[in-house]
Design an enzyme around this catalytic site. Sequence first.
Site, PDB file in Angstrom:
ATOM      1  CG  ASP A 150      25.836 -53.304   6.638  1.00 44.10           C
ATOM      2  OD1 ASP A 150      24.468 -53.459   7.226  1.00 44.10           O
ATOM      3  OD2 ASP A 150      25.732 -52.498   7.238  1.00 44.10           O
ATOM      4  CE  LYS A 184      21.591 -54.571   9.282  1.00 45.19           C
ATOM      5  NZ  LYS A 184      22.473 -53.286   9.884  1.00 45.19           N
ATOM      6  N   GLY A 210      18.388 -45.690   8.126  1.00 48.17           N
ATOM      7  CA  GLY A 210      18.501 -46.036   9.381  1.00 48.17           C
ATOM      8  C   GLY A 210      19.515 -45.876   9.834  1.00 48.17           C
TER       9      GLY A 210
END
Length: 430
Positions: free
Chosen positions: A312, A339, A92
């Site tokens: 994250d 995500k 991404g």
Amino acid sequence: MKLKINSQGLKGHLKVPGDKSISHRSIMFGSIAKGKTIIHDILRGEDVLSTIEAFRALGVEIEDDGQVITVHGQGISKLKEPEKALDMGNSGTSTRLLSGILAGLPFETTLFGDDSLSKRPMDRVATPLQMMGAEIVGQTDKVKLPMTIKGSAHLKAIDYVLPVASAQVKSAVIFAALQAEGLTKVVEKEKTRSHTEEMLVQFGGEIKVSDKTSLVPGGQKLMGQEVTVPGDISSAAFWLVAGLVVENSELILENVGINETRTGILEVIQAMGGQLEILEQDEVAKAATLKVKASQLKGTEISGDLIPRLIDELPIIALLATQAEGKTIIRDAAELKVKETDRIAVVADALNSMGANIEPTDDGMIIQGGTKLHAPENAINTLGDHRIGMMVAIAALLVENGEIELERAEAIQTSYPSFFDDLEKLSENL
């Protein structure tokens, strides 16, 4: 693959791989700058390799001698139209940041990715770039991959308030702003990681940052630099948690990046009562040696502006919370749903199958701590998400007997190719 279980403790020193965010950006800035950029300690994971291959396809010469990466930049205007669509793999970051660069180039480029990346929304980056003058077409109203960008050599500066806390969207707008006519203003609701802003200055660029507002003048020329990439705190997080929750453990992690926009996990560990020492801190490089020991932990609440600083790390923090006494609440983290997987659902499912007590919510989780983990009845599938794979591998160390099968473990190659080698090394040091 079958995972190692019933660890008797982890001991030793470790240097984790280079920071993924900084590795991506060093390639990107080197490619749009003029002159040679030399990069030390880059992460050679699959995501960063996607970025390298994309810029090679755009005409940039990038050499890797196994020690350092050398990028022969000729300036952003010298990037060439690629001969075919660019494969972003699972990345991404590659997709969104590169979109900002392509927005200002007078040719058409198509980006595509794997199944996981093709499910992730790109409208959040397409919207501001379209406002600046680029034409972007993707799949569905969420502008999912494959996505085609027709850049404009006459981008206009904009004032833009980010609707979500996203360093990737902020960075895409900054990259486009470098090529725009006028002064672009980007405003964040919550402060996100600042690597793009800091590296822009390192490469000779101009940006004014005041709290959550960034001002970027257009028409900038950048010059090649020498970059040393610190260790990735997101990768270090797995060992920090392992060191805290596996009995008889003591770990020292060297040269870990501690940019203040990324250190939320350190604050959570301290709030939970973990034995954490920050040693040998280098203020210039924003790196430090971190030491952790097995600890008695207590639950906490994680929310608000802390979330972008550890987004994250939340999967492995969820595991940490299962071993803390009391309740841990994670909220304001709906971003986890978009995500590599829906990390709220996938984390809860994986850890609950091992005996945890996690209630998923719309924007986070409620975790009842102090639970003893056991082998699940069935294999656990990473669903292609590297952080899920590493979380399960650390959780397995707490299981006393049985077998744990991890499917699609190769996803870990995305960010940490040497993960299982490092686990073996730390296990052998007892």
